[in-house]
Design an enzyme around this catalytic site. Structure first.
Site, PDB file in Angstrom:
ATOM      1  N   GLU A  25      64.981  -0.887  31.694  1.00 56.09           N
ATOM      2  CA  GLU A  25      63.676  -1.059  31.040  1.00 56.09           C
ATOM      3  C   GLU A  25      63.436   0.095  30.081  1.00 56.09           C
ATOM      4  O   GLU A  25      63.980   1.197  30.257  1.00 56.09           O
ATOM      5  CB  GLU A  25      62.583  -1.084  32.126  1.00 56.09           C
ATOM      6  CG  GLU A  25      61.179  -1.266  31.575  1.00 56.09           C
ATOM      7  CD  GLU A  25      60.146  -1.627  32.648  1.00 56.09           C
ATOM      8  OE1 GLU A  25      60.457  -1.525  33.849  1.00 56.09           O
ATOM      9  OE2 GLU A  25      59.016  -2.020  32.265  1.00 56.09           O
ATOM     10  N   ASN A 173      57.179 -11.534  33.213  1.00 50.58           N
ATOM     11  CA  ASN A 173      57.495 -10.636  34.324  1.00 50.58           C
ATOM     12  C   ASN A 173      56.217 -10.305  35.095  1.00 50.58           C
ATOM     13  O   ASN A 173      55.192  -9.977  34.486  1.00 50.58           O
ATOM     14  CB  ASN A 173      58.083  -9.322  33.790  1.00 50.58           C
ATOM     15  CG  ASN A 173      58.172  -8.252  34.873  1.00 50.58           C
ATOM     16  OD1 ASN A 173      59.026  -8.322  35.754  1.00 50.58           O
ATOM     17  ND2 ASN A 173      57.276  -7.269  34.829  1.00 50.58           N
ATOM     18  N   GLU A 174      56.266 -10.409  36.381  1.00 50.67           N
ATOM     19  CA  GLU A 174      55.126 -10.042  37.245  1.00 50.67           C
ATOM     20  C   GLU A 174      53.813 -10.532  36.626  1.00 50.67           C
ATOM     21  O   GLU A 174      52.867  -9.769  36.451  1.00 50.67           O
ATOM     22  CB  GLU A 174      55.102  -8.525  37.512  1.00 50.67           C
ATOM     23  CG  GLU A 174      56.319  -8.069  38.291  1.00 50.67           C
ATOM     24  CD  GLU A 174      56.217  -6.668  38.904  1.00 50.67           C
ATOM     25  OE1 GLU A 174      55.251  -5.946  38.633  1.00 50.67           O
ATOM     26  OE2 GLU A 174      57.138  -6.322  39.681  1.00 50.67           O
ATOM     27  N   TYR A 249      60.269  -3.812  46.499  1.00 54.16           N
ATOM     28  CA  TYR A 249      60.719  -2.415  46.521  1.00 54.16           C
ATOM     29  C   TYR A 249      60.602  -1.838  47.928  1.00 54.16           C
ATOM     30  O   TYR A 249      59.663  -2.151  48.663  1.00 54.16           O
ATOM     31  CB  TYR A 249      59.868  -1.570  45.563  1.00 54.16           C
ATOM     32  CG  TYR A 249      60.239  -1.806  44.112  1.00 54.16           C
ATOM     33  CD1 TYR A 249      61.325  -1.161  43.543  1.00 54.16           C
ATOM     34  CD2 TYR A 249      59.501  -2.683  43.314  1.00 54.16           C
ATOM     35  CE1 TYR A 249      61.681  -1.375  42.212  1.00 54.16           C
ATOM     36  CE2 TYR A 249      59.841  -2.900  41.983  1.00 54.16           C
ATOM     37  CZ  TYR A 249      60.938  -2.243  41.440  1.00 54.16           C
ATOM     38  OH  TYR A 249      61.283  -2.457  40.128  1.00 54.16           O
ATOM     39  N   GLU A 305      64.221  -7.417  40.756  1.00 52.63           N
ATOM     40  CA  GLU A 305      63.832  -6.016  40.937  1.00 52.63           C
ATOM     41  C   GLU A 305      63.871  -5.705  42.418  1.00 52.63           C
ATOM     42  O   GLU A 305      63.155  -6.325  43.207  1.00 52.63           O
ATOM     43  CB  GLU A 305      62.431  -5.742  40.374  1.00 52.63           C
ATOM     44  CG  GLU A 305      62.392  -5.756  38.853  1.00 52.63           C
ATOM     45  CD  GLU A 305      61.067  -5.304  38.259  1.00 52.63           C
ATOM     46  OE1 GLU A 305      60.369  -4.472  38.881  1.00 52.63           O
ATOM     47  OE2 GLU A 305      60.746  -5.783  37.158  1.00 52.63           O
ATOM     48  N   GLN A 354      66.446   1.035  38.811  1.00 53.35           N
ATOM     49  CA  GLN A 354      66.984   0.576  37.539  1.00 53.35           C
ATOM     50  C   GLN A 354      68.298   1.303  37.289  1.00 53.35           C
ATOM     51  O   GLN A 354      68.604   2.276  37.974  1.00 53.35           O
ATOM     52  CB  GLN A 354      65.992   0.829  36.432  1.00 53.35           C
ATOM     53  CG  GLN A 354      64.661   0.104  36.615  1.00 53.35           C
ATOM     54  CD  GLN A 354      63.767   0.197  35.376  1.00 53.35           C
ATOM     55  OE1 GLN A 354      64.117   0.748  34.350  1.00 53.35           O
ATOM     56  NE2 GLN A 354      62.551  -0.337  35.524  1.00 53.35           N
TER      57      GLN A 354
HETATM   58  O1  AHR Z   1      60.730  -1.100  37.820  1.00 57.69           O
HETATM   59  C1  AHR Z   1      59.494  -0.534  37.520  1.00 57.69           C
HETATM   60  C2  AHR Z   1      58.377  -1.566  37.444  1.00 57.69           C
HETATM   61  O2  AHR Z   1      58.174  -2.133  38.690  1.00 57.69           O
HETATM   62  C3  AHR Z   1      58.618  -2.755  36.551  1.00 57.69           C
HETATM   63  O3  AHR Z   1      58.316  -2.491  35.225  1.00 57.69           O
HETATM   64  C4  AHR Z   1      57.695  -3.778  37.100  1.00 57.69           C
HETATM   65  O4  AHR Z   1      58.136  -5.086  36.864  1.00 57.69           O
HETATM   66  C5  AHR Z   1      57.608  -3.426  38.565  1.00 57.69           C
HETATM   67  O5  AHR Z   1      56.319  -3.407  39.026  1.00 57.69           O
END
Ligand code: AHR
Length: 504
Positions: A25, A173-174, A249, A305, A354
């Site tokens: 990103e 995205n999201e 995450y 992600e 990432q």
């Molecule tokens: O990876 C960092 C961020 O986490 C991304 O931009 C977003 O899609 C997610 O919330």
């Protein structure tokens, strides 16, 4: 000694290479410095601006696919700002990530050049949140239309005659959050419209279009999205939809109280791995919902992600999400990649967040210097699974942990490659206990065995001063033994991940 049975008669799903995918990103030092240093840079060796050390390292782990340009950035990104002569490209503020100036010097042409150098598939995530149907449709035309059209002519004017063939297209995205705070119904209808106008111009390269799926355990979003996109079979047939994303995450503590990447106690170690294991429940439960709409599992679950998220390194810009990476992260990677393999009937792609210098990176850079993280080495161990067939495997296991956090001590997956060899990845997450495992393949008499391993104390890491404290080592005959009957035995020290290959 624990036993691992591998049933070569139980052939399961294909392990798509994209399960080992990555994400880049416009965030902190991921794109700028981490990947792209500019065509005129004489300090850092590069080819057309892409740093050569990083490209070489990524090719070595056979990076299969790269997602770009975001993340939250994607829904603020206007692709036309990133083409044409660099001096006249628009500048913008990267509002999500540190409020820095984005000069758009890395755009579509540069990203496709990077993918070419890496030899990987391109995954473009396009803008729904602040974009338009026309903008997205024209981007697809710009990249993929071979004949004469306004966008293909513009591409040619900018120096590229032939079309590119990005394999994957993310439509937003999201969108439940940074991508527009939409409801699932509203987004799903937007998706239908956006996706309609993103044409596949060359039937030889059908665009794999991905709808924005849920955040972690938001099962409502998945259910309501599928309902509006149903019948999924029809959406698939018409080329509207091929995958649905999921983001999750691993955050010890929580997003408001994040913890250190390097300074943690044993209890936090197990908390972190417990949260990493949650990925399995997420895939199972989202998969169960998808099964109701798509029982033949034709729509892919795209985990684009995932990874650990800690407090940033002291003294660094909080908006840059720069964190170190230890053997704890290697364990997260090992557990998670084994889970993806085990659920490869539904999971079609996954992209760790990432690639460089952001969150759970495989590579960290500091100016000219570059290091491979423990996570990198786990990807190296798993690469032999790419495109193999998953096999049934059964492992004797135990629950271990500290405080309230209990997790399975061992994790595994096994696959068979086209040449018939067996690839086995094993992880021992225990912070203190070594294990020995007897590998018993069914209907397979191995005549040779080789193994590679990454291990270390749970805090161990690589640094710019000590680049190879954690690295992959070949196993010797004290660690891996092959018996005359074709069975094998492997020693797995505490906090280790290993790859074993058995051949006839
Ligand atoms: O990876 C960092 C961020 O986490 C991304 O931009 C977003 O899609 C997610 O919330």
């Amino acid at each position: 000694m624990k036993r691992l049975v591998i049933n070569t008669l139980e052939k399961k799903s294909k392990i798509h290479k994209e399960l080992q995918g990555h994400f880049s990103e416009h965030l902190g030092r991921c794109i700028y410095e981490g990947l792209y240093v500019g065509e005129n840079n004489t300090e850092i060796p590069n080819v057309n601006g892409m740093r050569s050390d990083v490209v070489e390292a990524l090719k070595a782990i056979r990076i299969p696919v790269l997602r770009w340009p975001g993340g939250c950035f994607a829904d603020e990104y206007h692709w036309q700002d990133g083409i044409g002569p660099k001096e006249s490209r628009k500048r913008m503020i990267n509002t999500h990530w540190g409020g820095v100036v984005e000069d758009n010097s890395f755009g579509t042409h540069e990203f496709m050049e990077l993918c070419d150098q890496l030899g990987c598939e391109a995954y473009i995530n396009a803008n729904v949140g602040s974009g338009s149907v026309r903008e997205m449709s024209e981007w697809v035309e710009y990249m993929t239309f071979e004949g004469l059209s306004p966008m293909s002519q513009l591409r040619e004017k900018n120096g590229r005659k032939e079309a590119w063939h990005p394999a994957f297209l993310g439509v937003g995205n999201e969108n439940w959050g940074c991508g527009g705070n939409m409801t699932p119904e509203y987004y799903a209808n937007e998706f239908r419209q956006y996706s309609t106008y993103c044409r596949t111009y060359d039937p030889g390269f059908p665009l794999y279009k991905i709808a924005c799926g849920p955040n972690a355990g938001d099962y409502q979003w998945m259910e309501r999205l599928c309902r509006v996109l149903s019948p999924l079979e029809a959406s698939l047939r018409s080329g509207l939809l091929r995958g649905i994303s999921l983001h999750y995450y691993t955050v010890p503590g929580d997003f408001e109280h994040k913890k250190s990447a390097t300074d943690f106690d044993v209890e936090t170690y197990y908390e972190t791995l417990h949260k990493a294991y949650y990925m399995e429940e997420l895939i199972r439960r989202h998969g169960t919902i998808m099964d109701q709409f798509d029982p033949e599992k034709k729509i892919g679950l795209i985990i684009d992600e995932w990874g650990s998220w800690y407090e940033v390194e002291p003294g660094t810009n909080p908006g840059f999400l720069y964190q170190q990476n230890t053997m704890r992260d290697a364990m997260i990677a090992g557990i998670t990649l084994n889970i993806f393999n085990q659920y490869s009937d539904r999971v079609r792609m996954a992209n760790i967040a990432q690639l460089v210098n952001v969150l759970q990176s495989v590579i960290l850079t500091d100016g000219r210097r570059m290091i491979k993280t423990p996570t990198y080495h786990v990807f190296d161990l798993f690469k032999e699974h790419q495109e193999n067939t998953l096999l049934g495997s059964y492992l004797e296991n135990e629950m271990i942990g500290a405080g309230e956090w209990r997790i399975p001590e061992l994790s595994q997956s096994a696959s068979q490659s086209a040449d018939g060899s067996l690839v086995i990845t094993l992880v021992n997450v225990s912070d203190s206990r070594d294990e020995e495992i007897r590998i018993l393949p069914v209907e397979y008499r191995a005549s040779s065995a080789s193994g590679r391993i990454v291990s270390g104390e749970i805090h161990e890491k690589n640094s710019f001063e000590d680049t190879d404290a954690v690295c992959v080592r070949a196993m010797d005959e004290t660690q891996l033994v092959l018996y005359p009957d074709g069975a094998a035995a492997v020693k797995l020290p505490a906090c280790s991940a290993a790859e074993i290959i058995l051949r006839k």
